[in-house]
Scaffold this motif. Structure first.
Motif, mmCIF file in Angstrom:
data_model
loop_
_atom_site.group_PDB
_atom_site.id
_atom_site.type_symbol
_atom_site.label_atom_id
_atom_site.label_comp_id
_atom_site.label_asym_id
_atom_site.label_seq_id
_atom_site.Cartn_x
_atom_site.Cartn_y
_atom_site.Cartn_z
ATOM 1 N N TYR A 191 34.723 41.929 31.288
ATOM 2 C CA TYR A 191 35.421 42.680 32.319
ATOM 3 C C TYR A 191 36.874 42.789 31.900
ATOM 4 N N GLN A 211 36.347 36.710 48.911
ATOM 5 C CA GLN A 211 37.001 37.986 48.618
ATOM 6 C C GLN A 211 37.404 38.712 49.901
ATOM 7 N N SER A 234 30.159 45.324 40.010
ATOM 8 C CA SER A 234 31.174 45.992 39.194
ATOM 9 C C SER A 234 30.772 47.448 39.030
ATOM 10 N N ALA A 260 38.238 39.340 36.833
ATOM 11 C CA ALA A 260 38.157 40.758 36.470
ATOM 12 C C ALA A 260 39.108 41.596 37.303
ATOM 13 N N LYS A 261 39.537 42.671 36.706
ATOM 14 C CA LYS A 261 40.456 43.563 37.386
ATOM 15 C C LYS A 261 39.656 44.621 38.137
ATOM 16 N N TYR A 262 40.090 44.859 39.356
ATOM 17 C CA TYR A 262 39.456 45.917 40.141
ATOM 18 C C TYR A 262 40.100 47.250 39.793
ATOM 19 N N ASP A 304 42.323 40.771 34.780
ATOM 20 C CA ASP A 304 43.296 41.147 35.808
ATOM 21 C C ASP A 304 44.654 40.540 35.463
ATOM 22 N N LYS A 360 35.158 45.959 40.214
ATOM 23 C CA LYS A 360 35.588 45.330 38.971
ATOM 24 C C LYS A 360 35.231 46.253 37.808
ATOM 25 N N GLN A 408 33.894 36.850 35.762
ATOM 26 C CA GLN A 408 33.999 37.975 36.699
ATOM 27 C C GLN A 408 35.067 37.733 37.769
#
Lengths: 1049, 497
Positions: A844, B484, A969, A880-882, A847, A830, A877
């Motif tokens: 963050y 995940q 992250s 959040a975008k990876y 996304d 993230k 979180q």
């Protein structure tokens, strides 16, 4: 006492007219010292001798009339002198690179003729360093070799990678071959003093004869044998001490701690319970003690430790147990290391013998961590007739070791580093009176460990690492036996048949006792005994043929090899201790577990090699091997591995020979394929059920894993090209390009958890390791008294995934995402975007990606969404975008070494370094976390956001935000650049004049240090802990200083 | 000399020849595992595999102390509710779940764990189901039993999953919200989420089929599914779906079958026997784990958290307490009032044990050093409560009261019916349900099925410890996040809001 050995090396039985004798001494020009073992040969005859320990020689029965003597010694220029009485022959050292013999697969080769890529560490490099585990010497020693340093547990092995990471999930560990046979034992069981050379084979040309096992490179360990025709005894003693090599992370101290924890609670009340600022402060002041449970301040009421202004009570200036807050202090000690080695050699013209015995005691700097080794070896070879040779090389070791309480990297409570690092700075080790601070002593007047009182949950309440380490036992005993024998028959001119048989056996017993007062064994007390026996048989039959005609030399080898490995395991556990101090099963009441199993692994291979040499200028080598393994289904079991190598010794060409400034020049290149089947379990093709899942008393079995019948060899396809050079008698070096592509990668492909299984072994895609290796060695100064050289090696490595299976775009594996175009250790995390200056929330990147059907992956919500500038961020979180956030693999790594020799002094040092990688530091992540009341904190927490407008990258302290603020992250990535001084040693060769006529041939004293310093991005961080970049609370390596004495007779 | 040389050569040549390997040199097999082909080869072996699933309900997962199979899931489901109180933070297990943090974090063990275990049960059940009709039919009853039990596993597992990971089943809605993938085949392919409606449809189909099969089967022990349990599961499912008349019917079938089978509600002595010996000391358990002393459960045992006497730091530092508001609703003549100590003064095994008001005395470990104990997944009391609640909610007051009274007098000998309306009676039953099933994993899903808010205020829940004191009904927070690891490996999966 004086040894005087005068043996006819060559051509015994040449008898001519005997008229005179001549004696003399051979001296080295470089240091003026006598040369031992120099060959003195009467030119044109086969009469000769070797010099004794004083460099003296005596030749009787010389043919009459001014014979010419040829005096030679390895590394020195051969001299021709006319024989006369009382000669003094001075040998100059050969500035050209010595034509070393390198150990290669199933034999040896001259370095000049070798078409492959190898790096070698000799006995001399090993002797001077106080290494318990010889593999540690590889760190920084040569390019292409990467080392994850051994932990501070004495005897621990470092983990080694050769030319990158060819595999992802299968093993990346090189193959260890000891004296020609695959070695499955512990490297720590080999006495480093017995090692003649460690050779690292890097490219396919040199490794492919080991075929299927060689994909990750090969480390050949050759043990010593008697070399000189002599009888000699060598004694060495070293004594040293050790301590922790890396300082601890900077952490918040006892005086700073309470207000920070208070702030965390106050903000928690505001965020989670919507308290007003005032109410939150008041409640926090009233309740913070209730969460932390210890008040270290004398005369301060529990509800007055921190005022509503968030400051520590001004009268909180006397600590109740200020001298008792350092848990490391109780965990650590000054380590001690003592080593004693005695070896003797004897060589005649029909046999040679090397025997050594040694004892090592290495007590680590952590309490209850030690290593004791008894080792003995005998290497005996006999060759009574020209066509027959046999021998036995047998080594036995007994190792006993206490392993403190920790398993490396374990997050278990019994990990001393996690515990001592993570416990808040207000908790004492021993029991104290909470009013006076006095120690509460037991009936014998001794201090008592404070394990019974309740600490905050994040301060490991109910556990006590010092008590547990002291009261528990983790002790293993290992017996290693390694025996190799062979028969060598010269059948016909140049044709030799050899049978090698090796038996290697390791018996291991690990007893673990957990006490009944505190920890995992409480309250009953428990004992676990694990016994394993591993046995490896290697049996091969080789036929080799060598033929020279005109300028052509051909040698050929064919062979067959069987390999069998068996691992027997048994384990028992009981609990309910009856009597104190007895650690046997009968002293425990209830059986918890009794299991046993046997694993078998077998391989069979056919091999062949053809070497060709034209005029010592052009060399070519071809090798082939076909291997089968029990790890794959019978239909996909066999694999073919082969290589081609060629080299051109340009320095032998006349147009180069004329160039005075070129000492050596060689070009070489190779291509080949090797395999890998290691690290995937023994039966990955079989779908299996596990036994022992009984339902009450009814028999039960449970699904274990899906197999894959199509699983086949992972293959490493390697290209290698190099130039080796020596210039101006000063600079030597190698420039080498390599590309190692692994195809059909063995990969434990993650499956949806919803399928009920986590993963299946499959052959997927392709990974390449491309790189450039540079080795340079420069002689800065060289004269009669001085020799000073500096060496540098560097490996530039690029690891890249080239292909994934059809239909598979990516594989996300923990903190990494595997995708074409990225390395196997590229972080996928993230994206942390710092802190919102308005409220101190962690931000963050939001996304905003969309699914295939066009719907957004995350819904934007104004409660957690923040728009800053025109960029979208989120405080959640989960939204959040990876992104790809860098790689764990450094761009360049290597070593620097330096040697200085002044008269009888020798100084040498080795550094290792890496640049351009990143570490995911989970220790730091824990220390920077919010929400864990009672846990220690990193000093960087002082940079936190505190009031609107603060610009910082550390969020506010808020106990209710642990999920969002502590999330995994790229915030926790830290540069892994480092330089580390691995070793420094200084030796002094005591002048012979001091011990003349005592029988002593050589005496040397030395002082040596290991792991002397480390420079990296963050204090406390053990940069070299792992390859995938994730580091945590592992056993910090040791720094040691050792004094040594070496005497030979 | 020449002769010796020749002999030596002959010797070496024969050694070389002999070493050539036979065909099966490289055929190796593990000694502690068996091949799937053997397992699927006979009905008897499938039965052994079925036993493995039952055992796997009580084992440790993910190397985590708080992941001890289904009993741990009960704790997870209760700490999310309002009735289970942590009086201190002296031990961190389950703490972030109590705070409603972990189940909303896709990377947390808490979100992975239910997914991980229930789908393992499903896979094992599917492996049996895909073979049970293929193997030689040596014993029809055994066949029906094995198949029926496997279907129960599949239905029950998906039922647990859909309650945690999906929005609640709304009896008034069409339930097109995403549920969980309903897996009927043993493969490792990615699979999209079925709707909640589909999930419940499949659960019911599996249970209906199981019921028919199990009618023909006598389970060997309480550790197995049997007809009464299948009825009971069906009642649970229907109650969750808000189909009260049907729920009452199946709870009644379950009670009748169980009582014919010898099950009885606990009496006053049995109620105080501590649950770890529920199989030997009482007749109330309909489906339970019967863990043997050598099947060690270490610190992942239910009793290592939920008893008051086992010597674990989780218990010494954080003896589990009941919500004081709920406790104070218990009648003074109710035997279960002794299941907790409102004074915080009751004796503890040692001085190292912290004492708090309202601390648990319901669950008692066999000894301070022994956390092995029976664990009931379904007991008769639940069926009575289910039947009574379902009848009450469907407006059959008199029958509801009769059923409830029959149960209540075993708990409170002086019990007198007092509720006059449907709402009053349902509420009264709910209070008894909360008390009776405290710690057994029903509270979170009860709140969710009834669309009630979480309300911990005004009780012994401390803000500093629990952090979350209230949560409105129906918010996103009521759904577990999809782990995940699942999203990473299953492209068809989608995350919750």
């Amino acid at each position: 006492m004086m040894f005087f050995v005068s043996l006819f090396v060559l051509g015994i039985g040449v008898i001519t007219s005997q008229t005179s004798s001549v004696s003399g001494v051979v001296i080295s020009e470089e240091d003026g010292m006598p040369v031992l073992g120099a060959t003195v040969l009467v030119k044109g005859t086969t009469i000769g001798t070797v010099t004794d320990t004083d460099g003296k020689f005596l030749l009787r029965n010389l043919p009459s009339g001014g014979a010419v003597l040829q005096v030679s010694y390895v590394g020195m220029l051969t001299q021709e002198v006319i024989a006369k009485p009382n000669m003094r022959v001075i040998l100059k050292s050969d500035t050209k690179v010595v034509d070393e013999i390198v150990v290669v697969a199933y034999g040896t080769a001259k370095k000049s003729s070798f078409t492959g890529s190898a790096a070698s560490i000799g006995a001399k490099d090993l002797e001077i360093r106080p290494l318990t585990n010889a593999a540690s010497a590889l760190d920084g020693a040569a390019p292409g070799i990467q080392v994850a340093a051994a932990s501070g547990q004495p005897g621990a092995s470092p983990s080694i990678r050769i030319r990158g990471f060819g595999s992802v999930n299968a093993s990346n560990s090189p193959l260890y071959v000891v004296d020609g046979s695959i070695y499955n034992g512990e490297i720590g069981d080999i006495n480093p003093n017995d090692i003649e050379a460690i050779t690292v084979l890097k490219d396919a040309a040199s490794t492919s004869l080991y075929g299927s096992s060689a994909g990750n490179g090969v480390i050949l360990i050759t043990t010593k044998k008697a070399k000189e025709e002599n009888t000699a005894v060598n004694l060495s003693i070293t004594q040293g001490f050790s301590q922790r090599a890396i300082k601890e992370y900077n952490r918040i101290n006892v005086m700073e701690y309470y207000p920070l924890q208070w702030e965390q609670l106050k903000n928690q009340y505001i965020t989670a319970n919507s308290y007003t600022d005032e109410k939150a402060a008041q409640t926090a002041s009233a309740n913070i003690f209730g969460l932390l449970m210890y008040n270290p301040f004398k005369g301060v009421a529990n509800n007055e430790i921190v005022g509503t202004d968030g400051k520590l009570n001004s009268s909180a200036n006397t600590l109740l147990w200020g001298d008792d807050l350092d848990w490391y202090d109780e965990m650590e000690r000054t380590g001690y290391r003592g080593e004693y080695n005695l070896s003797y050699t004897n060589k005649t013209n029909k046999s040679d013998t090397y025997v050594s015995v040694s004892y090592l005691e290495d007590n680590g700097y952590v309490i209850k961590s030690d290593f004791e080794r008894f080792a003995g070896r005998a290497n005996v070879n006999v060759y009574p007739v020209k066509w027959f040779k046999t021998g036995l090389n047998i080594a036995g070791t007994r190792t006993t070791s206490n392993t403190a309480n920790a398993t490396d990297n374990s997050s278990g409570y019994a990990n001393p580093f996690m515990f001592a690092r993570g416990i808040g700075p207000i908790y004492p080790v021993y029991l104290h009176d909470t009013t006076t601070g006095e120690y509460i002593l037991d009936e014998t007047g001794a201090k008592q460990y404070d394990y019974s009182s309740v600490r905050a949950g994040s301060a490991y309440s109910g556990r006590h690492i010092v008590a547990e380490t002291n009261w528990n036992q983790r002790k293993y005993t290992r017996d290693g036996l390694n025996a190799r024998t062979y028969l060598d028959l010269n059948l016909y001119d140049g044709l030799t048949a050899t049978i090698n048989a090796t038996l290697e056996s390791t018996n291991y017993r690990n007893a673990g006792y957990d006490n009944k007062l505190v920890g995992d064994g409480a309250p009953a007390g428990r004992l676990r005994i694990e016994s394993t026996r591993s046995t490896t048989y290697t049996f091969n039959q080789l036929l080799s043929y060598t033929k020279s005609f005109d300028k052509h030399t051909v040698d050929a080898l064919i062979g067959h090899e069987n390999y069998s490995y068996e691992y027997q395991y048994s384990y028992a556990m009981r609990q309910g201790q009856i009597l104190d101090g007895l650690y046997e099963m009968d002293n425990f009441v209830t059986i918890n577990e009794v299991t046993s199993y046997t694993d078998t692994y077998k391989k069979e291979g056919y091999l062949g090699r053809l070497n060709y040499n034209y005029d010592d200028k052009y060399y070519a080598s071809f090798s082939f091997r076909r291997d089968g393994t029990s790890r794959f289904h019978k239909d996909s079991r066999w694999g073919n591995f082969w290589s081609l190598g060629a080299s051109w010794r340009m320095d032998q060409e006349s147009f180069i020979k004329d160039l005075k400034w070129v000492d050596q020049l060689k070009l070489r290149a190779s291509y080949g394929e090797t395999g890998n089947d290691a690290g995937i379990g023994y039966y990955p093709y079989q779908t299996l059920y596990g036994m022992g899942y009984n339902n009450a008393t009814e028999a039960g079995i449970l699904f274990d894993s899906f197999g894959n019948n199509n699983l086949k060899w992972e293959t490493q396809v390697s290209y290698d090209a190099a130039i080796e050079f020596g210039l101006f008698e000063k600079l030597t070096g190698t420039l080498e390009f390599f590309n190692k592509e692994s195809k059909d990668l063995l990969f434990e492909v993650p499956k949806p958890i919803s399928s009920g299984t986590e993963s299946i072994w499959e052959n997927i895609g392709k990974v390449s390791n491309k790189g450039l290796e540079v080795t340079l060695d420069y002689v800065l100064l060289k004269n009669k008294d001085w020799r000073w050289n500096i060496g540098l090696n560097a490996t530039f490595l690029k690891n890249e995934v080239k292909k994934l299976p059809d239909g598979q775009k990516e594989i996300i594996d923990g903190t990494k995402k595997i995708m074409v175009g990225h390395s196997v250790y590229d972080y996928w995390l993230k994206e942390y975007a710092g802190v919102d200056p308005n409220d101190g929330a962690a931000l963050y990147r939001f996304d905003d990606s969309v699914k295939e059907d066009g719907t957004p992956v995350q819904t934007w919500s104004d409660t957690d969404g923040r728009i800053i500038g025109d960029e979208k961020f989120t405080t959640s979180q989960a939204k959040a975008k990876y992104h790809y956030a860098g790689s764990a693999i450094p761009d360049v790594y290597g070593g620097i070494n330096m040697g200085v020799k002044y008269k009888a002094f020798e100084l040498s040092t080795v550094f290792s370094y890496a640049l351009g990688g990143k570490i995911y530091n989970s220790s730091y992540q824990s220390l920077m976390s919010v929400g864990a009341y009672g846990a220690s904190m990193h000093s960087d927490i002082k940079n936190r956001w505190q009031k609107a407008g603060d610009v910082t990258s550390t969020p506010r302290l808020d106990g209710s935000k642990s999920s969002d603020f502590n999330a995994q992250s790229d915030r926790w990535l830290i540069s892994s650049d480092f330089i580390s001084m691995k070793s420094l040693s200084l030796a002094y060769n005591i002048p012979k004049s001091i011990y003349n006529n005592t029988g002593i041939r050589n005496a040397r004293v030395s002082i040596s240090g290991e792991n002397l310093f480390l420079i990296n991005a963050l204090q406390g961080m053990d940069t070299q802990q792992s390859y995938n970049g994730i580091i945590n609370n592992a056993h910090i390596p040791a720094r040691s200083w050792t004094f040594g004495l070496n005497v030979s007779f | 000399m020449k002769k010796i040389k020749n002999i030596a050569i002959a010797f070496m040549a024969s050694a070389a020849l002999l070493s050539g390997c036979s065909e099966d040199y490289m055929e190796t097999s593990p000694t502690d595992q068996v091949s799937e082909t053997i397992v699927s080869g006979s009905l008897d072996n499938l039965y052994i595999a079925l036993n493995g699933i039952h055992r796997s309900l009580v084992r440790q997962y993910l190397s985590t102390q708080s992941c001890g199979g289904e009993p741990s899931m009960s704790i997870y489901r209760d700490v999310l509710g309002d009735d289970l109180v942590h009086p201190s933070t002296g031990n961190s297990w389950f703490l972030s779940d109590l705070r409603w943090v972990s189940h909303r974090n896709p990377n947390a063990t808490s979100t992975k764990y239910p997914f991980y275990i229930y789908y393992q049960f499903v896979l094992n059940a599917n492996l049996i189901l895909q073979n049970v009709d293929k193997v030689q039919l040596t014993d029809q009853k055994l066949h029906d039993g094995v198949k029926g039990e496997a279907l129960c596993f599949r239905a029950w597992s998906h039922f647990n999953l859909v309650q945690l990971y999906a929005k609640r089943y709304d009896p008034a809605g069409s339930n097109t919200q995403l549920g969980v993938p309903y897996r009927k085949e043993a493969n490792t392919d990615g699979m999209a989420r079925n709707t909640v409606e589909e999930c419940y449809q499949f659960i019911n189909e599996d249970l209906d089929e199981a019921i028919e099969l199990l009618k023909n089967y006598t389970a060997k022990a309480t550790t197995h599914f049997s007809l009464k349990v299948a009825y009971g599961l069906k009642a649970r499912v229907l109650l969750t779906m808000g189909n009260y008349p049907e729920a009452a019917k199946f709870a009644d079938l379950s009670i009748k079958t169980a009582e014919a089978d010898g099950n009885k509600l606990m009496n006053s002595t049995e109620l105080m026997s501590g649950f770890a010996t529920i199989l030997t000391d009482t007749d109330e358990a309909m489906w339970a784990a019967n863990t043997q002393d050598d099947q060690t459960v270490y610190f992942y045992s239910f009793y290592a958290y939920m008893s008051w006497n086992f010597n674990a730091s989780a218990i010494r530092a954080v003896p589990r307490c009941i919500n004081s508001v709920l406790y104070n609703k218990i009648s003074n003549t109710d035997i279960r009032k002794k299941w907790w100590d409102p004074t915080g003064t009751a004796a503890v095994p040692a001085t190292t044990y912290k004492k708090y008001k309202y601390q648990n005395r319901k669950f008692t470990a066999k000894a301070t050093s022994n956390s092995v104990g029976d664990y009931a997944y379904m007991r008769l009391a639940e069926m009575y409560l289910t039947k009574a609640e379902a009848l009450a909610r469907s407006g059959q007051l008199e029958e509801a009261q009769n059923t409830f009274t029959k149960f209540a007098i075993t708990r409170d000998p002086s019990y007198v019916a007092s509720s006059t309306t449907k709402e009053q009676l349902a509420e009264e039953i709910m209070i008894h349900r909360r008390v009776e099933l405290w710690g057994e994993g029903f509270r979170f899903t009860d709140l969710k099925r009834l669309n009630l808010p979480l309300d911990r205020t005004g009780s012994n829940h401390e803000a500093a410890i629990a952090i979350k004191l209230s949560e409105p009904a129906g918010s996103n927070e009521w759904q577990y996040m999809i782990p995940q690891d699942e999203l990473n490996a299953n492209p068809l999966m989608s995350q919750n809001e």
